[in-house]
Design an enzyme around this catalytic site. Structure first.
Site, mmCIF file in Angstrom:
data_model
loop_
_atom_site.group_PDB
_atom_site.id
_atom_site.type_symbol
_atom_site.label_atom_id
_atom_site.label_comp_id
_atom_site.label_asym_id
_atom_site.label_seq_id
_atom_site.Cartn_x
_atom_site.Cartn_y
_atom_site.Cartn_z
ATOM 1 N N HIS A 101 42.793 33.983 43.336
ATOM 2 C CA HIS A 101 42.096 33.658 42.081
ATOM 3 C C HIS A 101 43.083 33.199 41.007
ATOM 4 C CE1 HIS A 101 42.871 37.335 39.591
ATOM 5 N NE2 HIS A 101 42.877 37.979 40.731
ATOM 6 N N GLU A 136 37.344 35.859 39.122
ATOM 7 C CA GLU A 136 37.519 37.074 39.908
ATOM 8 C C GLU A 136 37.554 38.299 39.007
ATOM 9 O OE1 GLU A 136 39.840 40.308 42.032
ATOM 10 O OE2 GLU A 136 40.178 39.336 40.107
ATOM 11 N N GLU A 137 38.199 38.166 37.855
ATOM 12 C CA GLU A 137 38.385 39.313 36.966
ATOM 13 C C GLU A 137 37.079 39.782 36.326
ATOM 14 O OE1 GLU A 137 40.966 40.981 36.858
ATOM 15 O OE2 GLU A 137 42.692 39.715 37.316
ATOM 16 N N ASP A 156 48.845 38.479 38.490
ATOM 17 C CA ASP A 156 47.555 38.741 39.126
ATOM 18 C C ASP A 156 46.598 37.635 38.674
ATOM 19 O OD1 ASP A 156 45.154 39.756 40.059
ATOM 20 O OD2 ASP A 156 45.154 41.515 38.759
ATOM 21 N N ASP A 211 45.917 38.828 47.212
ATOM 22 C CA ASP A 211 45.958 39.378 45.862
ATOM 23 C C ASP A 211 47.178 40.282 45.725
ATOM 24 O OD1 ASP A 211 45.095 40.215 43.219
ATOM 25 O OD2 ASP A 211 43.045 39.751 43.850
#
Length: 293
Positions: free
Chosen positions: A66, A207-208, A175, A230
């Protein structure tokens, strides 16, 4: 390809969840260097295809990382200061004192501030500052703040990638831009190899805020198999061993109900075949990653 330069370009760009346009252009350019086909789907995922050899139909593999990052969003204006709330899973303890960029009518540098401890009640002085007591100060008079900033404007950390001693680095958005970098390097490697599967390299969105992009991307591609890449937690003081993993000891391969056991076995076999060290990480339920979608 220089990995550090690639990573720096990715992590320093802005791309809050749902606002990935700037990062989408960079990810598309870097993935497109080695792809046979590049497109952006309706939600904003960047999808790069590296075709396999032979006549179709061929099996296909989706690699997902992501590209969105956690951020802040303006929730109110108060006497020239900006009230904020979260986009994604912020820990308020790390926000106080951070430099930020407010993406308003024009970009404004700012700082995350709060009331000095001298003016707080004794019971609160030793506690982390909660999000509702944090503000962003852009250093402008009230009328200029109201002219340039609106409720709903996004705010990102204003930071550069820091090269640490050895081969480490620190920055916002590792991330999961570290995974996007890994996927670009994977396509570069595939460009030098013969392979029978079609490989879809996907930089996913949102994604978050719910692993949304990966689900849309997977339904659109319908791959034979998919791997979500990830980050995880490195060893650190005060955290028990099973929850963290050694640096420089290879990637973790996750095992649990979110992971197909044959996929786990194939990844372990692949690591052993090239003598790549690896670690086993368990995810007893929702992995909290694009794998869940």
């Amino acid at each position: 390809m220089d990995t550090a330069d690639l990573l720096r370009q990715l992590v320093e760009a802005r791309g809050p969840s749902g606002y990935e346009a700037e990062l989408r252009g960079i990810a598309g350019e870097r993935l497109g260097e080695f792809a046979d086909e590049l497109r952006v789907d309706a939600l904003g995922n960047v999808i790069a295809l590296k075709r396999g050899e032979g006549d179709g139909p061929r099996p296909s593999l989706m690699l997902a990382g992501h590209m969105d990052e956690i951020a802040l969003i303006v929730s109110g204006l108060e006497e020239g200061f900006l009230r904020v709330t979260r986009i994604g899973g912020w820990d308020p303890r790390v926000l106080f004192g951070q430099r930020v960029t407010v993406h308003g009518r024009r970009e404004l540098p700012g700082m995350v501030v709060s009331v000095p401890p001298h003016f707080t009640v004794p019971a609160e002085r030793d506690k982390p500052v909660s999000l509702d007591k944090l503000f962003v100060d852009v250093g402008l008079p009230v009328d200029e703040v109201e002219r340039h900033v609106r409720v709903g404007d996004v705010i990102t950390l204003r930071t550069r990638m820091l090269r640490l001693n050895g081969s480490y680095a620190a920055c916002k958005a590792m991330d999961d831009r570290a995974a996007v970098a890994a996927i670009v390097l994977c396509l570069e490697e595939l460009a030098r190899r013969r392979h029978s599967w079609d490989v879809y390299a996907v930089a996913t969105v949102q994604e978050e805020t719910g692993c949304i992009g990966a689900g849309v991307g997977a339904f659109g591609i319908e791959p034979t198999a998919a791997v979500a890449i990830d980050v995880t937690f490195g060893q650190q003081p005060g955290v028990s061993g099973p929850e963290t993993f050694r640096m420089d000891a290879g990637p973790t391969i996750v095992l649990g109900p979110n992971i197909h056991p044959r996929m786990f076995d194939r990844l372990v076999a692949a690591a052993k075949a090239v003598e790549l060290p690896y670690q086993v990480e368990t995810a007893p339920g929702n992995s909290g990653t694009d794998a869940w979608s």
